[in-house]
Scaffold this active site. Structure first.
Site, PDB file in Angstrom:
ATOM      1  N   CYS A   1      36.440  -6.881  69.870  1.00 34.70           N
ATOM      2  CA  CYS A   1      36.647  -8.335  69.788  1.00 34.70           C
ATOM      3  C   CYS A   1      36.691  -8.794  68.341  1.00 34.70           C
ATOM      4  O   CYS A   1      35.862  -9.609  67.889  1.00 34.70           O
ATOM      5  CB  CYS A   1      35.542  -9.058  70.549  1.00 34.70           C
ATOM      6  SG  CYS A   1      35.563  -8.730  72.311  1.00 34.70           S
ATOM      7  N   GLU A   2      37.620  -8.236  67.581  1.00 29.09           N
ATOM      8  CA  GLU A   2      37.816  -8.575  66.172  1.00 29.09           C
ATOM      9  C   GLU A   2      39.303  -8.471  65.857  1.00 29.09           C
ATOM     10  O   GLU A   2      39.934  -7.464  66.183  1.00 29.09           O
ATOM     11  CB  GLU A   2      37.068  -7.594  65.250  1.00 29.09           C
ATOM     12  CG  GLU A   2      35.576  -7.523  65.447  1.00 29.09           C
ATOM     13  CD  GLU A   2      34.849  -8.672  64.772  1.00 29.09           C
ATOM     14  OE1 GLU A   2      35.472  -9.364  63.941  1.00 29.09           O
ATOM     15  OE2 GLU A   2      33.667  -8.860  65.089  1.00 29.09           O
TER      16      GLU A   2
ATOM     17  N   GLU B   1      29.883  18.077  44.072  1.00 27.92           N
ATOM     18  CA  GLU B   1      29.452  17.681  45.420  1.00 27.92           C
ATOM     19  C   GLU B   1      30.605  17.119  46.250  1.00 27.92           C
ATOM     20  O   GLU B   1      30.595  15.941  46.627  1.00 27.92           O
ATOM     21  CB  GLU B   1      28.330  16.644  45.315  1.00 27.92           C
ATOM     22  CG  GLU B   1      27.086  17.137  44.596  1.00 27.92           C
ATOM     23  CD  GLU B   1      26.107  16.012  44.285  1.00 27.92           C
ATOM     24  OE1 GLU B   1      26.401  14.846  44.594  1.00 27.92           O
ATOM     25  OE2 GLU B   1      25.043  16.311  43.710  1.00 27.92           O
ATOM     26  N   PRO B   2      31.617  17.917  46.565  1.00 30.32           N
ATOM     27  CA  PRO B   2      32.694  17.411  47.424  1.00 30.32           C
ATOM     28  C   PRO B   2      32.239  17.269  48.871  1.00 30.32           C
ATOM     29  O   PRO B   2      31.443  18.071  49.368  1.00 30.32           O
ATOM     30  CB  PRO B   2      33.770  18.486  47.299  1.00 30.32           C
ATOM     31  CG  PRO B   2      33.009  19.737  46.996  1.00 30.32           C
ATOM     32  CD  PRO B   2      31.833  19.316  46.158  1.00 30.32           C
ATOM     33  N   GLY B   3      32.725  16.262  49.540  1.00 28.06           N
ATOM     34  CA  GLY B   3      32.450  16.080  50.966  1.00 28.06           C
ATOM     35  C   GLY B   3      33.733  15.738  51.687  1.00 28.06           C
ATOM     36  O   GLY B   3      34.255  16.515  52.489  1.00 28.06           O
TER      37      GLY B   3
ATOM     38  N   TYR C   1      33.531  10.284  57.089  1.00 28.06           N
ATOM     39  CA  TYR C   1      33.016   8.937  57.333  1.00 28.06           C
ATOM     40  C   TYR C   1      33.474   8.329  58.651  1.00 28.06           C
ATOM     41  O   TYR C   1      33.047   7.231  58.984  1.00 28.06           O
ATOM     42  CB  TYR C   1      33.334   8.008  56.153  1.00 28.06           C
ATOM     43  CG  TYR C   1      32.871   8.590  54.844  1.00 28.06           C
ATOM     44  CD1 TYR C   1      31.524   8.642  54.542  1.00 28.06           C
ATOM     45  CD2 TYR C   1      33.767   9.152  53.955  1.00 28.06           C
ATOM     46  CE1 TYR C   1      31.080   9.231  53.364  1.00 28.06           C
ATOM     47  CE2 TYR C   1      33.346   9.739  52.773  1.00 28.06           C
ATOM     48  CZ  TYR C   1      31.997   9.777  52.485  1.00 28.06           C
ATOM     49  OH  TYR C   1      31.563  10.361  51.335  1.00 28.06           O
TER      50      TYR C   1
ATOM     51  N   TYR D   1      37.322  -0.613  53.704  1.00 27.25           N
ATOM     52  CA  TYR D   1      37.813  -0.193  52.392  1.00 27.25           C
ATOM     53  C   TYR D   1      39.319  -0.400  52.203  1.00 27.25           C
ATOM     54  O   TYR D   1      39.884   0.118  51.241  1.00 27.25           O
ATOM     55  CB  TYR D   1      37.520   1.294  52.164  1.00 27.25           C
ATOM     56  CG  TYR D   1      36.061   1.663  52.183  1.00 27.25           C
ATOM     57  CD1 TYR D   1      35.121   0.935  51.449  1.00 27.25           C
ATOM     58  CD2 TYR D   1      35.612   2.754  52.923  1.00 27.25           C
ATOM     59  CE1 TYR D   1      33.788   1.284  51.466  1.00 27.25           C
ATOM     60  CE2 TYR D   1      34.271   3.111  52.936  1.00 27.25           C
ATOM     61  CZ  TYR D   1      33.369   2.367  52.199  1.00 27.25           C
ATOM     62  OH  TYR D   1      32.043   2.722  52.218  1.00 27.25           O
TER      63      TYR D   1
END
Length: 442
Positions: free
Chosen positions: A370-371, A295-297, A400, A343
């Site tokens: 604002c981070e 199941e590669p994505g 992603y 991550y």
């Protein structure tokens, strides 16, 4: 080393070209930020991994199927292209399932995952004859059986086994250790209990065993260890229960090169090698070689997409050690790529609208949110003359990026522009402020 840029990406005095289209022309036409999908890249990766799987399967006398993991990026055009290249589609929600169906993928070529499947998801899957539902817990056995009974069908299922193998990068993307939400433990006996219960349930047909050990995996060792554990369990069930399960699914998680310094093995080679390893291990146990699936994505769509940003504020900042870092602010940020902060993901970047002979300077590409953690590329050497209006490209954002995108600070999400398959066009429309306000009931 592997190039992080998509396969049709080229560079000259005019900057970056993707799929035969100038990056600055795409930015002017479709706006920034934009995710630019290299269609030829995506389709060739799908085709190559499927062909490698089929060759390896033929060598060992077993079928091998490839599922596109749509969680990486789900859009009807992408799923249609993947299926046209001979791939099946893996889904993990009602939205992903319906997107696959809308793309024309037949139910039997779709799998449904999920640790907390809803009745609506199960019913929709059964109504469309999905090829597999992956059982993730003991209570789910009864739920799927009940819904299959109500629908008057026998549900094809697999058991997701937690093998204890921990592989991949960040702890949040390692999915086969014991202390997490997915699967049924091999060590505690939960996996075997699930198998026995399913075999005793007439509304369920057990296809085989499933394992997924993590993401961004650059070596095969973990896959082989997990496969051997599944094969031993399969042999035990055959010896004690008289049922030889027909298939093993080893999941996905194959790594890709995010920067020029990364060295990621070609996924077709990895899949072919794993087929051989599983075949050898099965024969060592004295059992027939099972059918296999993967199941590669990320490995398929990740490198096929480049995000284009427009540079705004450029700010040199003095560091504690006396050095200097240039903060290059772009018109997107963590809302279109949260992986850096989520991550600790590492990316690279380059000016896409021109060339420069200016000496490079240590830079950090940041967004407009604002981070202080709103970082797209933590450390990259960019030309010292980079300035407002320049176009900046960040590769390997297909997996992603759009899937995890948000509208934080009420920033609309970027569109996805497909190039290299005729006239450039948006396959996912750019969100607008009106779109955001349409959900606000006042």
């Amino acid at each position: 080393m592997s190039s992080p840029w998509s396969r049709t990406s080229t560079w000259d005095d005019g900057g970056l070209t993707i799929g035969g289209r100038r990056a600055h022309e795409l930015a002017d036409r479709f706006g920034t930020p934009s995710y630019v999908l290299d269609v030829a890249d995506l389709r060739s990766r799908c085709r190559e991994v499927r062909e490698a799987a089929e060759r390896a399967g033929a060598e060992h006398g077993v079928p091998v199927a490839i599922y596109y993991a749509s969680k990486a990026f789900s859009a009807t055009a992408v799923l249609r292209w993947a299926h046209a290249e001979g791939l099946r589609v893996d889904t993990a929600s009602l939205g992903e399932l319906v997107t696959a169906l809308r793309a024309g993928v037949p139910g039997e070529a779709i799998g449904l995952h999920g640790n907390n499947k809803s009745v609506e998801e199960i019913d929709t899957a059964l109504a469309h004859g999905v090829g597999r539902l992956v059982i993730d817990s003991l209570p789910e056995i009864d739920l799927v059986a009940e819904r299959a009974r109500a629908a008057g069908v026998v549900a094809p299922v697999m058991v997701r086994v937690t093998t204890g193998v921990h592989a991949g990068g960040h702890e949040h993307i390692a999915t086969a250790h014991e202390d997490q939400k997915f699967g049924l433990s091999l060590a505690t006996g939960a996996a075997r209990e699930a198998i026995d219960r399913i075999l005793a349930t007439p509304e369920l047909h057990l296809l085989g065993l499933h394992s997924h050990i993590g993401s961004q995996i650059l070596a095969t060792d973990g896959f082989v260890t997990a496969a051997r554990a599944l094969l031993r369990l399969r042999a035990q069930v055959a010896a004690e229960g008289g049922v030889l399960l027909g298939e093993l699914d080893l999941g996905g998680g194959f790594g890709v090169a995010y920067t020029p310094d990364d060295d990621a093995p070609p996924v077709p080679d990895v899949v072919a090698a794993l087929v051989g390893e599983v075949a050898a291990a099965a024969r060592e146990l004295g059992t027939p070689v099972p059918a296999l699936s993967f199941e590669p994505g990320r490995a398929l769509v990740g490198p096929a997409v480049t995000t284009l940003y427009r540079v705004g504020t450029v700010k040199p900042v003095r560091l504690d050690d006396g050095g200097e870092r240039v903060y290059v602010s772009v018109d997107g940020g963590m809302s279109d790529n949260i992986r850096t902060i989520l991550y600790d993901a590492v990316y690279t970047a380059a000016i896409a609208s021109r060339t420069s002979d200016a000496p490079p300077r240590l830079s950090r590409v940041v967004g407009k949110h604002c981070e202080s953690g709103d970082i797209v590329v933590r450390d990259v050497m960019l030309p010292g003359d980079i300035g407002a209006g320049d176009l900046l490209a960040v590769p390997v954002t297909g997996a992603y990026g759009r899937s995890l995108a948000s509208s934080y600070n009420q920033l609309p999400r970027p569109g996805v522009v497909a190039v290299g398959d005729g006239e450039p066009r948006e396959i996912v429309r750019r969100e607008t402020i009106d779109d955001l306000l349409a959900l606000d009931l006042g």
